[in-house]
Design a protein around this motif. Structure first.
Motif, PDB file in Angstrom:
ATOM      1  N   GLN A  30       0.822  -1.213   0.000  1.00  0.00           N
ATOM      2  CA  GLN A  30       0.000   0.000   0.000  1.00  0.00           C
ATOM      3  C   GLN A  30       0.855   1.262   0.000  1.00  0.00           C
ATOM      4  OE1 GLN A  30      -2.919   0.038   3.188  1.00  0.00           O
ATOM      5  NE2 GLN A  30      -3.087  -2.186   3.101  1.00  0.00           N
ATOM      6  N   THR A  31       1.903   1.256   0.819  1.00  0.00           N
ATOM      7  CA  THR A  31       2.712   2.466   0.991  1.00  0.00           C
ATOM      8  C   THR A  31       3.777   2.621  -0.092  1.00  0.00           C
ATOM      9  OG1 THR A  31       4.131   1.243   2.540  1.00  0.00           O
ATOM     10  CG2 THR A  31       2.354   2.563   3.479  1.00  0.00           C
ATOM     11  N   LEU A  32       3.940   1.620  -0.933  1.00  0.00           N
ATOM     12  CA  LEU A  32       4.904   1.727  -2.031  1.00  0.00           C
ATOM     13  C   LEU A  32       4.544   2.902  -2.936  1.00  0.00           C
ATOM     14  CD1 LEU A  32       7.348   0.279  -3.429  1.00  0.00           C
ATOM     15  CD2 LEU A  32       5.662  -0.901  -4.839  1.00  0.00           C
ATOM     16  N   GLY A  33       3.249   3.042  -3.230  1.00  0.00           N
ATOM     17  CA  GLY A  33       2.802   4.145  -4.078  1.00  0.00           C
ATOM     18  C   GLY A  33       3.071   5.489  -3.444  1.00  0.00           C
ATOM     19  N   ARG A  34       2.855   5.586  -2.118  1.00  0.00           N
ATOM     20  CA  ARG A  34       3.126   6.846  -1.436  1.00  0.00           C
ATOM     21  C   ARG A  34       4.614   7.162  -1.468  1.00  0.00           C
ATOM     22  NH1 ARG A  34       1.493  11.391  -1.454  1.00  0.00           N
ATOM     23  NH2 ARG A  34       2.011  12.708   0.303  1.00  0.00           N
ATOM     24  N   GLY A  35       5.442   6.141  -1.355  1.00  0.00           N
ATOM     25  CA  GLY A  35       6.882   6.345  -1.433  1.00  0.00           C
ATOM     26  C   GLY A  35       7.329   6.846  -2.800  1.00  0.00           C
ATOM     27  N   LEU A  36       6.612   6.439  -3.844  1.00  0.00           N
ATOM     28  CA  LEU A  36       6.939   6.893  -5.191  1.00  0.00           C
ATOM     29  C   LEU A  36       6.774   8.401  -5.344  1.00  0.00           C
ATOM     30  CD1 LEU A  36       5.252   4.171  -7.430  1.00  0.00           C
ATOM     31  CD2 LEU A  36       7.688   4.669  -7.332  1.00  0.00           C
ATOM     32  N   THR A  37       5.755   8.970  -4.665  1.00  0.00           N
ATOM     33  CA  THR A  37       5.414  10.381  -4.894  1.00  0.00           C
ATOM     34  C   THR A  37       5.881  11.319  -3.787  1.00  0.00           C
ATOM     35  OG1 THR A  37       3.242  10.065  -3.842  1.00  0.00           O
ATOM     36  CG2 THR A  37       3.379   9.741  -6.227  1.00  0.00           C
ATOM     37  N   LEU A  38       6.018  10.834  -2.557  1.00  0.00           N
ATOM     38  CA  LEU A  38       6.311  11.705  -1.416  1.00  0.00           C
ATOM     39  C   LEU A  38       7.549  12.576  -1.601  1.00  0.00           C
ATOM     40  CD1 LEU A  38       5.423  12.479   1.468  1.00  0.00           C
ATOM     41  CD2 LEU A  38       6.880  10.631   2.315  1.00  0.00           C
ATOM     42  N   PRO A  39       8.684  12.021  -2.036  1.00  0.00           N
ATOM     43  CA  PRO A  39       9.884  12.876  -2.142  1.00  0.00           C
ATOM     44  C   PRO A  39       9.873  13.799  -3.358  1.00  0.00           C
ATOM     45  CG  PRO A  39      10.431  10.512  -1.993  1.00  0.00           C
ATOM     46  CD  PRO A  39       8.993  10.633  -2.358  1.00  0.00           C
ATOM     47  N   LEU A  85       5.617  -0.058   6.990  1.00  0.00           N
ATOM     48  CA  LEU A  85       5.277   1.211   6.354  1.00  0.00           C
ATOM     49  C   LEU A  85       6.535   1.888   5.832  1.00  0.00           C
ATOM     50  CD1 LEU A  85       2.711   3.772   7.641  1.00  0.00           C
ATOM     51  CD2 LEU A  85       5.005   4.564   7.072  1.00  0.00           C
ATOM     52  N   ASN A  86       7.586   1.908   6.654  1.00  0.00           N
ATOM     53  CA  ASN A  86       8.846   2.510   6.233  1.00  0.00           C
ATOM     54  C   ASN A  86       9.484   1.741   5.086  1.00  0.00           C
ATOM     55  OD1 ASN A  86      10.263   4.836   7.980  1.00  0.00           O
ATOM     56  ND2 ASN A  86       8.783   3.736   9.250  1.00  0.00           N
ATOM     57  N   LEU A  87       9.338   0.415   5.112  1.00  0.00           N
ATOM     58  CA  LEU A  87       9.881  -0.394   4.028  1.00  0.00           C
ATOM     59  C   LEU A  87       9.209  -0.030   2.709  1.00  0.00           C
ATOM     60  CD1 LEU A  87      11.619  -2.749   3.020  1.00  0.00           C
ATOM     61  CD2 LEU A  87       9.745  -4.291   3.630  1.00  0.00           C
ATOM     62  N   GLY A  88       7.880   0.071   2.716  1.00  0.00           N
ATOM     63  CA  GLY A  88       7.158   0.413   1.494  1.00  0.00           C
ATOM     64  C   GLY A  88       7.530   1.786   0.973  1.00  0.00           C
ATOM     65  N   ILE A  89       7.557   2.777   1.870  1.00  0.00           N
ATOM     66  CA  ILE A  89       7.896   4.134   1.453  1.00  0.00           C
ATOM     67  C   ILE A  89       9.345   4.211   0.978  1.00  0.00           C
ATOM     68  CG2 ILE A  89       8.254   6.479   2.299  1.00  0.00           C
ATOM     69  CD1 ILE A  89       5.786   6.175   4.012  1.00  0.00           C
ATOM     70  N   GLY A  90      10.244   3.521   1.692  1.00  0.00           N
ATOM     71  CA  GLY A  90      11.653   3.540   1.311  1.00  0.00           C
ATOM     72  C   GLY A  90      11.897   2.932  -0.054  1.00  0.00           C
ATOM     73  N   VAL A  91      11.310   1.766  -0.292  1.00  0.00           N
ATOM     74  CA  VAL A  91      11.480   1.108  -1.593  1.00  0.00           C
ATOM     75  C   VAL A  91      10.841   1.954  -2.693  1.00  0.00           C
ATOM     76  CG1 VAL A  91      10.850  -0.913  -2.974  1.00  0.00           C
ATOM     77  CG2 VAL A  91      11.638  -1.200  -0.615  1.00  0.00           C
ATOM     78  N   PRO A 100      -6.226  -1.329   0.021  1.00  0.00           N
ATOM     79  CA  PRO A 100      -6.997  -1.258   1.265  1.00  0.00           C
ATOM     80  C   PRO A 100      -8.497  -1.162   1.035  1.00  0.00           C
ATOM     81  CG  PRO A 100      -5.782   0.785   0.891  1.00  0.00           C
ATOM     82  CD  PRO A 100      -5.271  -0.215  -0.081  1.00  0.00           C
ATOM     83  N   VAL A 101      -8.923  -0.536  -0.069  1.00  0.00           N
ATOM     84  CA  VAL A 101     -10.359  -0.499  -0.372  1.00  0.00           C
ATOM     85  C   VAL A 101     -10.890  -1.913  -0.551  1.00  0.00           C
ATOM     86  CG1 VAL A 101     -12.074   0.165  -2.109  1.00  0.00           C
ATOM     87  CG2 VAL A 101     -10.353   1.819  -1.377  1.00  0.00           C
ATOM     88  N   ALA A 102     -10.135  -2.743  -1.283  1.00  0.00           N
ATOM     89  CA  ALA A 102     -10.549  -4.134  -1.494  1.00  0.00           C
ATOM     90  C   ALA A 102     -10.629  -4.897  -0.168  1.00  0.00           C
ATOM     91  CB  ALA A 102      -9.591  -4.825  -2.455  1.00  0.00           C
ATOM     92  N   LEU A 103      -9.678  -4.643   0.742  1.00  0.00           N
ATOM     93  CA  LEU A 103      -9.710  -5.301   2.052  1.00  0.00           C
ATOM     94  C   LEU A 103     -10.927  -4.878   2.852  1.00  0.00           C
ATOM     95  CD1 LEU A 103      -5.989  -5.096   3.260  1.00  0.00           C
ATOM     96  CD2 LEU A 103      -7.195  -7.096   2.378  1.00  0.00           C
ATOM     97  N   LEU A 104     -11.224  -3.573   2.835  1.00  0.00           N
ATOM     98  CA  LEU A 104     -12.337  -3.061   3.627  1.00  0.00           C
ATOM     99  C   LEU A 104     -13.680  -3.513   3.080  1.00  0.00           C
ATOM    100  CD1 LEU A 104     -10.951   0.558   4.120  1.00  0.00           C
ATOM    101  CD2 LEU A 104     -11.163  -1.195   5.889  1.00  0.00           C
ATOM    102  N   LEU A 105     -13.758  -3.717   1.785  1.00  0.00           N
ATOM    103  CA  LEU A 105     -15.002  -4.198   1.171  1.00  0.00           C
ATOM    104  C   LEU A 105     -15.096  -5.718   1.161  1.00  0.00           C
ATOM    105  CD1 LEU A 105     -15.273  -1.784  -1.910  1.00  0.00           C
ATOM    106  CD2 LEU A 105     -16.574  -1.683   0.230  1.00  0.00           C
TER     107      LEU A 105
END
Length: 420
Positions: free
Chosen positions: A25-34, A147-153, A184-189
């Motif tokens: 999930q957080t891999l995508g956020r890591g792509l854009t955050l920096p 979370l840090n692993l996903g953002i870092g990668v 996460p949407v798929a998990l919640l549904l």
């Protein structure tokens, strides 16, 4: 429970579902955050001051939304509120991908801020509803590492992929960020559709339901103040004070700064589970006190790099700062969310986590402002001194919190009745 296998076996099925997808999930956020501010300024051509103001919308909107979001979580359940927040995130990232006008970018960043405002209290409430007892503290720690692993990668991949000369590469990473929210949407549904976080309040609930009642509790006041200062001196400086000091005072290269962030992620991923075993059974306030000392030492280490600018020693010191700081993070992240959720009850858990989120975001907003004022006026020594004093203040607040917090919320097991 011994090791990751024992922890995994002890988790309920819902907890496994939540944890197993964090890094993806957080891999995508890591792509854009920096790269968001680089995208706005260098790719879309917005003025740097305007780009910085636009970036600030995420934190400001998140802070505004957090309070109402916590109330909605308690009234309608974390699952529903999170789905709305994730829908806003998907729309926001999609708008940013094609934002050629500042107004479009502003709308996209506001929508992302909406998600940020509800995601922290929402997911924490969801976790607390399915993971209980001592396992909860371990969960928050492992979740932080993943979370840090996903953002870092994601950050590493993004660094190799994006190119300011090719705007399409930025469009792709924002669309990937949007698509990652579908997990996460798929998990919640799907598997988590039956998880319920809201409950009817009881007349004898001593914790109170409204924000006014919650904030009247001395333990909540102290842990929120501690959280604010920790974020001010910690994460509030990671994107502002630390890189600015490293570049302007220590005079290290941007490559060194980037490598320091990689070391930060590596230390968290490698040491978080070992730290969880070490702090197990210890008072959380004592762990926070140790964290305060570790962080104070890290800032002193960074300050020393200013005595040997533009040298190999300065580069080593900058990288070492992030390693020591990361070790402190592995002590902080399992404890503070666990304290809030152990102070809460089922009918007000969303609001307790919203208070936590507000304190977090408030410190993260104030930190860069203080860094900008001090470092912008050449007061690097004063900046380091303020960071150290704040760290020591966290230790004092942890001791004050210990006198006011119930033993069970402080990680102390309830005494077992003596055998006959």
């Amino acid at each position: 429970m011994n090791g990751i296998r024992g922890f995994w076996r002890a988790l309920p099925t819902e907890g496994r579902w939540l944890l197993s997808t964090v890094a993806i999930q957080t891999l995508g956020r890591g792509l854009t955050l920096p790269f968001t501010i680089i995208y706005l300024h260098e790719v879309r051509g917005f003025d740097l001051a305007l780009s910085g103001t636009l970036m600030g919308l995420i934190a400001v909107v998140g802070l505004v939304v957090t309070g109402p979001g916590g109330t909605l979580i308690d009234r309608y359940g974390a699952r529903r509120v999170l789905i709305v927040g994730l829908a806003a995130m998907i729309a926001g990232c999609t708008l940013l991908a094609f934002a050629t006008h500042p107004a479009v970018a502003a709308l996209g960043l506001v929508l992302i801020g909406v998600n940020f405002g509800v995601s922290w209290p929402g997911f924490n409430a969801l976790v607390a509803s399915v993971v209980t007892g001592e396992l909860r503290q371990q969960y928050f720690g492992v979740n932080f590492a993943l979370l840090n692993l996903g953002i870092g990668v994601g950050g590493v991949i993004g660094g190799f992929y994006v190119n300011v000369a090719e705007p399409a590469t930025f469009t792709v990473i924002f669309l990937v960020d949007a698509a990652s929210c579908l997990i996460p949407v798929a998990l919640l549904l799907g598997p988590l559709r039956h998880v319920r976080t809201q409950s009817e309040p009881t007349t004898d609930d001593a914790t109170g339901g409204s924000y006014r009642q919650i904030l009247r509790r001395p333990a909540v006041i102290w842990v929120s103040l501690l959280t604010f200062v920790a974020m001010f001196v910690g994460y509030g400086q990671m994107e502002a004070g630390f890189p600015a000091f490293a570049r302007q005072v220590a005079e290290v290269s941007t490559r060194t700064v980037g490598f320091a962030f990689a070391v930060n992620t590596l230390v968290i991923v490698l040491f978080q589970f070992a730290t969880l075993r070490w702090i197990k059974g210890h008072r959380r306030t004592r762990v926070m006190g140790v964290m305060a000392v570790v962080w104070a030492a890290s800032w002193l280490l960074l300050g020393a790099t200013g005595l040997l600018p533009d040298t190999l020693a300065a580069a080593i010191g900058v990288i070492s700062f992030m390693g020591v700081f990361a070790f402190g993070e592995t002590l902080l992240q399992p404890t503070v969310p666990a304290v809030y959720n152990d102070l809460a009850s089922d009918h007000n858990r969303g609001r307790y986590n919203a208070v936590n989120s507000a304190a977090f975001q408030g410190g993260a907003i104030a930190g860069p402002i203080a860094a900008g004022v001090l470092l912008g006026n050449g007061l690097g020594g004063v900046f380091i001194g303020l960071m150290v004093v704040c760290c020591l203040g966290i230790g004092v607040m942890a001791l004050a919190l210990e006198k006011r917090i119930p033993a069970t919320a402080n990680g102390v097991p309830e005494p077992q009745p003596a055998a006959d």
